[in-house]
Design a protein around this motif. Structure first.
Motif, mmCIF file in Angstrom:
data_model
loop_
_atom_site.group_PDB
_atom_site.id
_atom_site.type_symbol
_atom_site.label_atom_id
_atom_site.label_comp_id
_atom_site.label_asym_id
_atom_site.label_seq_id
_atom_site.Cartn_x
_atom_site.Cartn_y
_atom_site.Cartn_z
ATOM 1 N N PRO A 29 0.828 -1.206 0.000
ATOM 2 C CA PRO A 29 0.000 0.000 0.000
ATOM 3 C C PRO A 29 0.859 1.251 0.000
ATOM 4 N N ALA A 30 0.368 2.249 -0.675
ATOM 5 C CA ALA A 30 1.102 3.501 -0.720
ATOM 6 C C ALA A 30 1.089 4.138 0.660
ATOM 7 N N PRO A 31 2.191 4.692 1.071
ATOM 8 C CA PRO A 31 2.220 5.307 2.401
ATOM 9 C C PRO A 31 1.244 6.468 2.485
ATOM 10 N N THR A 32 0.440 6.485 3.534
ATOM 11 C CA THR A 32 -0.565 7.540 3.681
ATOM 12 C C THR A 32 -0.113 8.631 4.640
ATOM 13 N N GLY A 33 0.994 8.388 5.325
ATOM 14 C CA GLY A 33 1.482 9.378 6.265
ATOM 15 C C GLY A 33 0.701 9.313 7.562
ATOM 16 N N PRO A 34 1.072 10.115 8.533
ATOM 17 C CA PRO A 34 0.394 10.091 9.838
ATOM 18 C C PRO A 34 -1.017 10.650 9.730
ATOM 19 N N LEU A 35 -1.826 10.309 10.723
ATOM 20 C CA LEU A 35 -3.178 10.853 10.772
ATOM 21 C C LEU A 35 -3.111 12.370 10.938
ATOM 22 N N PRO A 36 -4.031 13.098 10.322
ATOM 23 C CA PRO A 36 -4.048 14.546 10.514
ATOM 24 C C PRO A 36 -4.378 14.872 11.978
ATOM 25 N N LYS A 37 -3.936 16.002 12.412
ATOM 26 C CA LYS A 37 -4.186 16.403 13.796
ATOM 27 C C LYS A 37 -5.657 16.749 13.982
ATOM 28 N N ALA A 38 -6.268 16.153 14.994
ATOM 29 C CA ALA A 38 -7.673 16.460 15.311
ATOM 30 C C ALA A 38 -7.735 17.773 16.077
ATOM 31 N N ALA A 39 -8.654 18.638 15.700
ATOM 32 C CA ALA A 39 -8.745 19.970 16.310
ATOM 33 C C ALA A 39 -8.894 19.907 17.821
ATOM 34 N N ASP A 40 -9.641 18.918 18.309
ATOM 35 C CA ASP A 40 -9.875 18.812 19.752
ATOM 36 C C ASP A 40 -9.118 17.661 20.401
ATOM 37 N N GLY A 41 -8.230 17.023 19.631
ATOM 38 C CA GLY A 41 -7.440 15.942 20.191
ATOM 39 C C GLY A 41 -8.324 14.851 20.777
ATOM 40 N N LYS A 42 -8.032 14.476 22.027
ATOM 41 C CA LYS A 42 -8.849 13.472 22.724
ATOM 42 C C LYS A 42 -9.753 14.107 23.783
ATOM 43 N N ASN A 43 -10.014 15.376 23.614
ATOM 44 C CA ASN A 43 -10.907 16.074 24.530
ATOM 45 C C ASN A 43 -12.344 15.865 24.085
ATOM 46 N N TYR A 44 -12.932 14.737 24.487
ATOM 47 C CA TYR A 44 -14.274 14.369 24.037
ATOM 48 C C TYR A 44 -15.362 15.266 24.628
ATOM 49 N N ARG A 45 -15.024 15.986 25.688
ATOM 50 C CA ARG A 45 -15.999 16.920 26.265
ATOM 51 C C ARG A 45 -16.302 18.053 25.299
ATOM 52 N N ALA A 46 -15.385 18.282 24.370
ATOM 53 C CA ALA A 46 -15.604 19.357 23.395
ATOM 54 C C ALA A 46 -16.780 19.055 22.471
ATOM 55 N N CYS A 47 -17.233 17.808 22.479
ATOM 56 C CA CYS A 47 -18.330 17.404 21.600
ATOM 57 C C CYS A 47 -19.706 17.671 22.202
ATOM 58 N N ALA A 48 -19.749 18.172 23.455
ATOM 59 C CA ALA A 48 -21.023 18.333 24.154
ATOM 60 C C ALA A 48 -22.037 19.149 23.365
ATOM 61 N N ASP A 49 -21.568 20.183 22.668
ATOM 62 C CA ASP A 49 -22.507 21.037 21.922
ATOM 63 C C ASP A 49 -22.839 20.452 20.546
ATOM 64 N N GLY A 50 -22.273 19.291 20.219
ATOM 65 C CA GLY A 50 -22.598 18.639 18.938
ATOM 66 C C GLY A 50 -21.626 18.939 17.827
ATOM 67 N N ALA A 51 -20.562 19.716 18.117
ATOM 68 C CA ALA A 51 -19.596 20.059 17.074
ATOM 69 C C ALA A 51 -18.175 19.875 17.624
ATOM 70 N N CYS A 52 -17.430 18.930 17.056
ATOM 71 C CA CYS A 52 -16.053 18.696 17.489
ATOM 72 C C CYS A 52 -15.315 17.845 16.463
ATOM 73 N N GLU A 53 -14.007 17.794 16.615
ATOM 74 C CA GLU A 53 -13.162 16.928 15.787
ATOM 75 C C GLU A 53 -12.179 16.259 16.739
ATOM 76 N N VAL A 54 -12.311 14.935 16.898
ATOM 77 C CA VAL A 54 -11.527 14.239 17.918
ATOM 78 C C VAL A 54 -10.801 13.030 17.343
ATOM 79 N N LEU A 55 -9.803 12.576 18.105
ATOM 80 C CA LEU A 55 -9.039 11.391 17.747
ATOM 81 C C LEU A 55 -9.447 10.234 18.657
ATOM 82 N N VAL A 56 -9.749 9.094 18.052
ATOM 83 C CA VAL A 56 -10.060 7.879 18.811
ATOM 84 C C VAL A 56 -9.082 6.807 18.360
ATOM 85 N N THR A 57 -8.315 6.279 19.298
ATOM 86 C CA THR A 57 -7.319 5.262 18.952
ATOM 87 C C THR A 57 -7.757 3.842 19.292
ATOM 88 N N SER A 58 -8.753 3.701 20.129
ATOM 89 C CA SER A 58 -9.246 2.369 20.488
ATOM 90 C C SER A 58 -10.761 2.430 20.663
#
Length: 300
Positions: free
Chosen positions: A208-237
């Protein structure tokens, strides 16, 4: 005594005649005359037609596709059996397996139906027997619902795998028939699909062609940022995310991202997939690889 001499003359004459014929035959052989009695000249093998080469190649391709399907099915079921029945990933894996396996069998069935007559009776009997076997399994899989994977992931997957593993080519198979038929042997030699290690079209393995690292999520792993219904987060598991009042359990595997909310379960593979939760929320897979997934939650 006179009679005796007459007999001697006759015998001598026969001996001389035989000796003379032998000499003439030797000369004829030296001059490139007819071969000795009992010698069989080799019969030239007629070159196979393009249609026969294509037919043999098509059967080889379908046979390899079945072999790959059986191997993949066994690996998938082993993974499902090894997981906790209560685990969301196991259930999602079973649902995915039960959804894709019947269509994979249907694909092989279609490729076999496209093959006409080879003109070689033994080969046509082989094709007919294989068609019946694949059609029988495809018919049994028509009644399988992916939903049964939710209640009995391992059991339902094992039942389907048992059917898949029964898809072995009838005997004698094509290589065995080719050993007995010169035309089949020549066609088998010329068909590219019959070459050792050759994969069916669209299934060739490549790095497979290398895809590079995952793009940075705006809110990282701060899932509380999703409370208002708008967020961008990283989930690894796995993660439990509440967005706009909707609680969503997310599970990330190598091949897919699973979303579960209440009695709803959705499974998406790769980037660009979108999961909808009625009028309350939607989730988009921004990026996904073996390291995790970047997810964007938004109001619909």
């Amino acid at each position: 005594m006179g009679g005796s001499r007459g007999v001697v003359v006759v015998v001598a004459g026969v001996v001389l005649a035989v000796g003379g014929c032998g000499g003439a035959a030797d000369e004829a052989n030296k001059a490139g005359g007819p071969a000795e009695k009992g010698t069989v000249s080799p019969t030239p093998v007629r070159s196979p037609s393009g249609e026969l080469v294509k037919w043999v190649g098509g059967l080889c391709e379908s046979t390899v596709a079945l072999k790959n399907l059986k191997a993949e099915s066994a690996a998938d079921v082993k993974e499902i059996r090894g997981a906790d029945e209560r685990d969301l990933v196991a259930r999602a894996g079973a649902i995915g397996y039960l959804s894709t396996t019947p269509s994979a069998v249907d694909s092989v069935q279609s490729s076999l139906e496209e093959l006409g007559s080879s003109g070689v009776p033994a080969a046509d009997r082989l094709l007919d027997a294989l068609r019946k076997k694949v059609t029988g399994v495809a018919t049994e899989l028509e009644g399988v619902s992916p939903a049964v994977g939710v209640d009995d992931a391992a059991g339902s997957a094992a039942d389907v795998d048992e059917l898949v593993q029964s898809l072995t080519p009838p005997k004698p198979d094509l290589p065995a028939l080719a050993e007995k038929d010169p035309r089949l042997a020549a066609a088998y030699e010329r068909a590219e699909q019959c070459a050792p290690g050759r994969q069916p079209a669209g299934q060739e393995t490549s790095s497979p062609a290398p895809t590079g690292p995952l793009p940075k999520a705006a809110d990282g792993k701060n899932y509380r940022a999703c409370a208002d219904g708008a967020c961008e987060v990283l989930v690894t598991s796995t993660a439990d995310i509440t967005a706009n009042g909707k609680r969503v359990h997310v599970s990330v595997a190598d091949d897919y991202v699973t979303f579960q909310s209440g009695g709803t379960l959705m499974q998406l593979g790769g980037a660009g997939g979108e999961a909808g939760f009625g009028n309350a929320l939607k989730a988009t897979v921004v990026a996904h690889d073996k390291d995790g997934a970047v997810l964007k939650f938004a109001l619909p």
